[in-house]
Motif scaffolding. Structure first.
Motif, PDB file in Angstrom:
ATOM      1  N   ARG A  80      -5.447   3.722  11.342  1.00  0.00           N
ATOM      2  CA  ARG A  80      -5.800   5.098  11.719  1.00  0.00           C
ATOM      3  C   ARG A  80      -7.205   5.250  12.276  1.00  0.00           C
ATOM      4  O   ARG A  80      -7.448   6.086  13.137  1.00  0.00           O
ATOM      5  N   ALA A  81      -8.144   4.478  11.749  1.00  0.00           N
ATOM      6  CA  ALA A  81      -9.560   4.711  12.046  1.00  0.00           C
ATOM      7  C   ALA A  81      -9.911   4.306  13.475  1.00  0.00           C
ATOM      8  O   ALA A  81      -9.270   3.428  14.064  1.00  0.00           O
ATOM      9  N   GLU A 121      -3.742   0.660   5.851  1.00  0.00           N
ATOM     10  CA  GLU A 121      -3.440   1.991   6.398  1.00  0.00           C
ATOM     11  C   GLU A 121      -4.634   2.544   7.161  1.00  0.00           C
ATOM     12  O   GLU A 121      -4.479   3.125   8.237  1.00  0.00           O
ATOM     13  N   GLU A 122      -5.832   2.354   6.628  1.00  0.00           N
ATOM     14  CA  GLU A 122      -7.020   2.858   7.306  1.00  0.00           C
ATOM     15  C   GLU A 122      -7.268   2.096   8.602  1.00  0.00           C
ATOM     16  O   GLU A 122      -7.722   2.671   9.598  1.00  0.00           O
ATOM     17  N   VAL A 123      -6.956   0.788   8.614  1.00  0.00           N
ATOM     18  CA  VAL A 123      -7.071  -0.001   9.839  1.00  0.00           C
ATOM     19  C   VAL A 123      -6.205   0.581  10.938  1.00  0.00           C
ATOM     20  O   VAL A 123      -6.569   0.572  12.122  1.00  0.00           O
ATOM     21  N   TRP A 128     -11.638   2.294  16.339  1.00  0.00           N
ATOM     22  CA  TRP A 128     -12.080   0.897  16.400  1.00  0.00           C
ATOM     23  C   TRP A 128     -13.204   0.770  17.418  1.00  0.00           C
ATOM     24  O   TRP A 128     -12.991   1.056  18.616  1.00  0.00           O
ATOM     25  N   ARG A 150     -12.429  -3.159   2.886  1.00  0.00           N
ATOM     26  CA  ARG A 150     -12.966  -2.037   2.114  1.00  0.00           C
ATOM     27  C   ARG A 150     -11.965  -0.907   1.917  1.00  0.00           C
ATOM     28  O   ARG A 150     -11.890  -0.314   0.843  1.00  0.00           O
ATOM     29  N   ARG A 151     -11.182  -0.609   2.972  1.00  0.00           N
ATOM     30  CA  ARG A 151     -10.377   0.623   2.950  1.00  0.00           C
ATOM     31  C   ARG A 151      -8.877   0.379   2.982  1.00  0.00           C
ATOM     32  O   ARG A 151      -8.111   1.321   2.766  1.00  0.00           O
ATOM     33  N   LEU A 183     -13.236  -3.342   7.615  1.00  0.00           N
ATOM     34  CA  LEU A 183     -12.537  -2.095   7.320  1.00  0.00           C
ATOM     35  C   LEU A 183     -11.302  -2.351   6.462  1.00  0.00           C
ATOM     36  O   LEU A 183     -11.041  -1.619   5.488  1.00  0.00           O
ATOM     37  N   GLU A 241       0.827  -1.209   0.000  1.00  0.00           N
ATOM     38  CA  GLU A 241       0.000   0.000   0.000  1.00  0.00           C
ATOM     39  C   GLU A 241       0.861   1.259   0.000  1.00  0.00           C
ATOM     40  O   GLU A 241       0.457   2.296  -0.537  1.00  0.00           O
TER      41      GLU A 241
END
Length: 374
Positions: free
Chosen positions: A207-208, A203-205, A210, A199-200, A196, A102
């Motif tokens: 940051r987002a 990297e999004e795992v 939880w 779908r995203r 997550l 990524e």
């Protein structure tokens, strides 16, 4: 991307202090402590090929090549070892490959070797070896590739790697192996984490937010000694947790009541630790034993074996508090006693020995005794 020379990273094992079984539900608390026995993972570059993984429990190892579908074994023997003995290492490597890709980086050819102090003669103690090897693999590959990741980012990668193998795993072992010391932990919604990532991306795992996840450090109970007894009977935590789902027991009113009682005990333990109230902590550990006993009686899981019952009774007979640590059914139990009461500790250990319960020489692991080296 900068590749360093061989990198060794360690991660400690863990013990559950309170909150077993309940912690698998997102947002439900548990207390864990890291211990000073560790798993070590060495990462070095490979002259050719993709990835080779060996461990002291699987010296034959596995050879893996990179494909569009991730790491794939070269032959049937490699596939068997990669899926069974080395599954957590391979899953962690797959996650790291995904992160590097990524970021537009090419995953390097690697030689991975694992050594563990969480077993004797191939028999595991039940100290969270799968979690420790996952955390240590993530840390070693991260450092070898020159990535700058926070402890929480590494934990999240380890949680994703673990959830891909077993979405029911709470990740408490990963948290203890990452942060060390005594912690209060609440598991994230692992299904949401997996979705997550699908779908995203990874990297999004990292940051987002939880859903359900929580972690706080706790002060150790100074003045109390943590004693650990090993039954010599290894147990699969995953199989016991899965049995709880059989027949819908994990959805019934009795289980919901168990979650409420477990949560109350864990929160009371947290308060006792933060107030250095040792008498209250011992009382709540005894309550935690009772909560597990009631769950065991209602579900027939087999949490308490004869050896674990003797372990607990021996500690309580000399004024301490004790309970199974983790899923029960074997593995280890813990006891908390006055650190200055050497006669009581000796008497308890003598009763353990008579029941073939082996005292393990363990101490809590924090930043001062979680060793790493390059």
């Amino acid at each position: 991307m900068t590749h360093r020379g061989p990198v060794v990273r360690h991660a400690p094992g863990k013990l559950f202090v309170a909150g077993e079984y309940a912690v698998v539900q997102p947002g439900t608390p548990a207390i864990l402590v890291a211990v000073d026995r560790q798993v070590g993972v060495t990462v070095a570059g490979a002259g050719s090929g993709d990835v080779t993984v060996t461990s002291d429990l699987c010296p034959q190892g596995a050879r893996l090549r990179r494909t569009r579908d991730g790491l794939t074994a070269y032959d049937a023997d490699d596939e068997q070892r990669a899926r069974v003995s080395l599954a957590h290492v391979v899953s962690a490597l797959d996650v790291m490959d995904g992160l590097l890709t990524e970021r537009g980086l090419t995953p390097p050819a690697l030689r991975i070797s694992v050594s563990s102090g969480l077993h004797t003669g191939g028999t595991k103690y039940g100290l969270g070896s799968s979690g420790a090897v996952t955390v240590a693999t993530i840390a070693a590959v991260t450092d070898y590739c020159g990535l700058d990741l926070t402890p929480e980012a590494r934990f999240r990668l380890a949680m994703l790697a673990t959830a891909r193998l077993d979405a029911k795993s709470s990740g408490g072992d990963l948290a203890a192996s990452t942060w060390g010391g005594w912690i209060a932990y609440e598991a994230p919604d692992r299904i949401a984490v997996l979705e997550l990532a699908r779908r995203r991306g990874i990297e999004e795992v990292m940051r987002a937010p939880w859903p359900g996840f929580g972690l706080r450090r706790l002060p150790p109970p100074r003045g109390l000694t943590l004693e650990v007894g090993w039954t010599g009977e290894p147990v699969s935590t995953g199989s016991l947790v899965s049995r709880l789902d059989t027949g819908g027991r994990a959805d019934g009113a009795g289980y919901r009541d168990f979650l409420t009682r477990s949560t109350a005990v864990v929160r009371a333990c947290v308060q006792a630790l933060e107030r250095a109230d040792h008498r209250e902590l011992l009382h709540q550990i005894r309550c935690a034993r009772q909560v597990l006993t009631r769950l065991d009686n209602e579900t027939g899981l087999g949490i308490f074996t004869d050896k674990l019952t003797v372990l607990c009774d021996a500690a309580e007979a000399v004024g301490g508090a004790a309970k199974p640590s983790g899923a029960g059914g074997g593995d280890c139990g813990i006891a908390l006693l006055d650190a200055g009461a050497q006669t009581d500790i000796s008497q308890m250990r003598a009763r353990w020995a008579a029941a073939d319960v082996v005292p393990l020489e363990l101490a809590p692991a924090d930043e001062r005794n979680m060793s790493d080296e390059r």
